[in-house]
Write a protein that holds these residues in place. Sequence first.
Motif, PDB file in Angstrom:
ATOM      1  N   PRO A   9       0.855  -1.186   0.000  1.00  0.00           N
ATOM      2  CA  PRO A   9       0.000   0.000   0.000  1.00  0.00           C
ATOM      3  C   PRO A   9       0.896   1.243   0.000  1.00  0.00           C
ATOM      4  CG  PRO A   9      -0.675  -1.533   1.728  1.00  0.00           C
ATOM      5  CD  PRO A   9       0.569  -2.092   1.125  1.00  0.00           C
ATOM      6  N   THR A  31      -9.181  -3.622  -7.546  1.00  0.00           N
ATOM      7  CA  THR A  31     -10.205  -4.253  -6.699  1.00  0.00           C
ATOM      8  C   THR A  31     -10.546  -3.341  -5.525  1.00  0.00           C
ATOM      9  OG1 THR A  31      -8.370  -5.614  -5.901  1.00  0.00           O
ATOM     10  CG2 THR A  31     -10.016  -6.702  -7.256  1.00  0.00           C
ATOM     11  N   GLY A  32      -9.554  -2.571  -5.040  1.00  0.00           N
ATOM     12  CA  GLY A  32      -9.829  -1.621  -3.952  1.00  0.00           C
ATOM     13  C   GLY A  32     -10.858  -0.583  -4.397  1.00  0.00           C
ATOM     14  N   LEU A  35     -14.303  -2.195  -4.701  1.00  0.00           N
ATOM     15  CA  LEU A  35     -14.902  -2.429  -3.376  1.00  0.00           C
ATOM     16  C   LEU A  35     -15.356  -1.119  -2.740  1.00  0.00           C
ATOM     17  CD1 LEU A  35     -12.388  -5.120  -2.045  1.00  0.00           C
ATOM     18  CD2 LEU A  35     -14.785  -5.495  -2.567  1.00  0.00           C
ATOM     19  N   ARG A  36     -14.545  -0.054  -2.869  1.00  0.00           N
ATOM     20  CA  ARG A  36     -14.953   1.241  -2.285  1.00  0.00           C
ATOM     21  C   ARG A  36     -16.234   1.761  -2.944  1.00  0.00           C
ATOM     22  NH1 ARG A  36      -9.495   1.554  -1.414  1.00  0.00           N
ATOM     23  NH2 ARG A  36      -9.037   2.198  -3.532  1.00  0.00           N
ATOM     24  N   ILE A  52     -14.103  -5.307   6.983  1.00  0.00           N
ATOM     25  CA  ILE A  52     -12.804  -5.938   6.699  1.00  0.00           C
ATOM     26  C   ILE A  52     -11.839  -4.872   6.189  1.00  0.00           C
ATOM     27  CG2 ILE A  52     -11.629  -7.681   5.297  1.00  0.00           C
ATOM     28  CD1 ILE A  52     -14.377  -9.079   5.018  1.00  0.00           C
ATOM     29  N   MET A  53     -12.318  -4.021   5.283  1.00  0.00           N
ATOM     30  CA  MET A  53     -11.457  -2.986   4.710  1.00  0.00           C
ATOM     31  C   MET A  53     -11.022  -1.992   5.777  1.00  0.00           C
ATOM     32  SD  MET A  53     -13.463  -2.437   1.163  1.00  0.00           S
ATOM     33  CE  MET A  53     -12.370  -1.247   0.396  1.00  0.00           C
ATOM     34  N   GLY A  56      -8.169  -3.334   7.596  1.00  0.00           N
ATOM     35  CA  GLY A  56      -6.966  -3.592   6.802  1.00  0.00           C
ATOM     36  C   GLY A  56      -6.809  -5.057   6.444  1.00  0.00           C
ATOM     37  N   GLY A  57      -7.804  -5.881   6.765  1.00  0.00           N
ATOM     38  CA  GLY A  57      -7.746  -7.309   6.415  1.00  0.00           C
ATOM     39  C   GLY A  57      -8.126  -7.532   4.961  1.00  0.00           C
ATOM     40  N   LEU A  58      -8.187  -8.805   4.547  1.00  0.00           N
ATOM     41  CA  LEU A  58      -8.493  -9.120   3.149  1.00  0.00           C
ATOM     42  C   LEU A  58      -9.912  -9.650   2.976  1.00  0.00           C
ATOM     43  CD1 LEU A  58      -5.272 -10.918   1.834  1.00  0.00           C
ATOM     44  CD2 LEU A  58      -5.960  -8.543   1.480  1.00  0.00           C
ATOM     45  N   VAL A  59     -10.563  -9.165   1.947  1.00  0.00           N
ATOM     46  CA  VAL A  59     -11.884  -9.666   1.564  1.00  0.00           C
ATOM     47  C   VAL A  59     -11.688 -11.091   1.007  1.00  0.00           C
ATOM     48  CG1 VAL A  59     -13.784  -9.239  -0.054  1.00  0.00           C
ATOM     49  CG2 VAL A  59     -12.695  -7.321   1.130  1.00  0.00           C
ATOM     50  N   GLY A  85      -3.818  -4.176  -7.159  1.00  0.00           N
ATOM     51  CA  GLY A  85      -4.419  -4.676  -5.913  1.00  0.00           C
ATOM     52  C   GLY A  85      -4.990  -6.079  -6.043  1.00  0.00           C
ATOM     53  N   PHE A  86      -4.784  -6.695  -7.164  1.00  0.00           N
ATOM     54  CA  PHE A  86      -5.231  -8.068  -7.419  1.00  0.00           C
ATOM     55  C   PHE A  86      -4.188  -8.746  -8.296  1.00  0.00           C
ATOM     56  CE2 PHE A  86      -7.047 -11.137 -10.347  1.00  0.00           C
ATOM     57  CZ  PHE A  86      -7.677 -12.009  -9.485  1.00  0.00           C
ATOM     58  N   ARG A 122      -1.897  11.118   2.642  1.00  0.00           N
ATOM     59  CA  ARG A 122      -2.682  11.070   1.403  1.00  0.00           C
ATOM     60  C   ARG A 122      -4.095  11.613   1.594  1.00  0.00           C
ATOM     61  NH1 ARG A 122      -3.142   5.469  -1.843  1.00  0.00           N
ATOM     62  NH2 ARG A 122      -4.359   4.708  -0.084  1.00  0.00           N
ATOM     63  N   ARG A 155      -8.954   8.691   3.043  1.00  0.00           N
ATOM     64  CA  ARG A 155      -9.570   7.367   2.967  1.00  0.00           C
ATOM     65  C   ARG A 155      -9.709   6.793   4.372  1.00  0.00           C
ATOM     66  NH1 ARG A 155      -6.706   3.426  -1.366  1.00  0.00           N
ATOM     67  NH2 ARG A 155      -6.749   1.979   0.393  1.00  0.00           N
ATOM     68  N   ARG A 166      -2.267  -3.100   7.146  1.00  0.00           N
ATOM     69  CA  ARG A 166      -2.258  -3.348   5.694  1.00  0.00           C
ATOM     70  C   ARG A 166      -0.860  -3.750   5.232  1.00  0.00           C
ATOM     71  NH1 ARG A 166      -4.381   2.218   4.262  1.00  0.00           N
ATOM     72  NH2 ARG A 166      -3.926   1.820   2.072  1.00  0.00           N
TER      73      ARG A 166
HETATM   74  P1  ADP Z   1      -4.039  -0.548  -0.531  1.00  0.00           P
HETATM   75  O1  ADP Z   1      -3.810   0.918  -0.585  1.00  0.00           O
HETATM   76  O2  ADP Z   1      -4.057  -1.086   0.875  1.00  0.00           O
HETATM   77  O3  ADP Z   1      -3.192  -1.319  -1.493  1.00  0.00           O
HETATM   78  P2  ADP Z   1      -6.526  -1.128  -2.028  1.00  0.00           P
HETATM   79  O4  ADP Z   1      -7.228   0.089  -2.448  1.00  0.00           O
HETATM   80  O5  ADP Z   1      -5.907  -2.003  -3.065  1.00  0.00           O
HETATM   81  O6  ADP Z   1      -5.532  -0.678  -0.917  1.00  0.00           O
HETATM   82  O7  ADP Z   1      -7.503  -2.053  -1.138  1.00  0.00           O
HETATM   83  C1  ADP Z   1      -8.163  -1.568   0.008  1.00  0.00           C
HETATM   84  C2  ADP Z   1      -8.746  -2.734   0.798  1.00  0.00           C
HETATM   85  O8  ADP Z   1      -9.676  -3.466  -0.020  1.00  0.00           O
HETATM   86  C3  ADP Z   1      -7.732  -3.790   1.247  1.00  0.00           C
HETATM   87  O9  ADP Z   1      -7.105  -3.444   2.464  1.00  0.00           O
HETATM   88  C4  ADP Z   1      -8.630  -5.034   1.357  1.00  0.00           C
HETATM   89  O10 ADP Z   1      -9.405  -5.000   2.551  1.00  0.00           O
HETATM   90  C5  ADP Z   1      -9.586  -4.873   0.208  1.00  0.00           C
HETATM   91  N1  ADP Z   1      -9.061  -5.527  -1.042  1.00  0.00           N
HETATM   92  C6  ADP Z   1      -8.712  -4.896  -2.201  1.00  0.00           C
HETATM   93  N2  ADP Z   1      -8.273  -5.775  -3.124  1.00  0.00           N
HETATM   94  C7  ADP Z   1      -8.346  -6.993  -2.542  1.00  0.00           C
HETATM   95  C8  ADP Z   1      -8.021  -8.320  -2.970  1.00  0.00           C
HETATM   96  N3  ADP Z   1      -7.523  -8.575  -4.204  1.00  0.00           N
HETATM   97  N4  ADP Z   1      -8.211  -9.337  -2.087  1.00  0.00           N
HETATM   98  C9  ADP Z   1      -8.711  -9.118  -0.857  1.00  0.00           C
HETATM   99  N5  ADP Z   1      -9.023  -7.901  -0.383  1.00  0.00           N
HETATM  100  C10 ADP Z   1      -8.857  -6.842  -1.209  1.00  0.00           C
END
Ligand code: ADP
Length: 211
Positions: A9, A31-32, A35-36, A52-53, A56-59, A85-86, A122, A155, A166
């Motif tokens: 991040p 993906t972030g 999701l947002r 979860i977001m 700072g955990g993972l979806v 992010g994926f 940021r 954010r 994260r």
């Molecule tokens: P970062 O700035 O932490 O890289 P992102 O904008 O990519 O943030 O993602 C924000 C949040 O969305 C992550 O902390 C996670 O909770 C979720 N997320 C995003 N992409 C994924 C993914 N590929 N798998 C699981 N969770 C994800």
Amino acid sequence: MNVILMGAPGAGKGTQAKEIVKRYNIPHISTGDILRAEVKKGTNLGNQAQKIMESGGLVSDEIILGIIKNRLSENDCKKGYLFDGFPRTRIQAEGLAEFSKVESVIFLKCDDEVVIKRLSGRRACSKCGKDYNIYFRSSKKDGICDDDGAAVVQRADDNETTIRNRLKVFYDTFTPLMQYYNENKIFHEIRGDGEQQDTLKNIFALLDPLR
Ligand code: ADP
């Protein structure tokens, strides 16, 4: 051109991604961001992901792979994609391999102190998305976008506790992912903490031959 941009991040994935997709005319799939947008719309998926977001955990891999499969079926992905992010886990990487062949993985390497400063400072315009940073690129008027006068916001997950989590989650999951793509000889490391233009030049040198 099927490309993955990886990095902790704050390594600058979003910033570099904007330039990469302009040059190669492929969609930027974050993906972030997806999701947002779901959280903002208050959909089922968004409600599930929000907590979860914020921690700072993972979806879950299943949800993320569903999102990606859906997105790749859209027309603009015929020319390829830039993922940001994926994938975040080996299971996501293996899932992706079942329906798409990745050609290049770029890892933006950055020191922790740099990313912590970038993330905690940021900010972004709530309307046009323009990026600011209170340490090195602040808006002229505190909290107000220079371009459209809308509020400049932080954010929800850019607070120090969540940033540390994260980063921890990133490093825990990064090694197996790097090994996976190294086996396929498509993994490349580029420094992301120097001048933005230098980083970009190095990325273009890697990707131009894939055109
Ligand atoms: P970062 O700035 O932490 O890289 P992102 O904008 O990519 O943030 O993602 C924000 C949040 O969305 C992550 O902390 C996670 O909770 C979720 N997320 C995003 N992409 C994924 C993914 N590929 N798998 C699981 N969770 C994800």
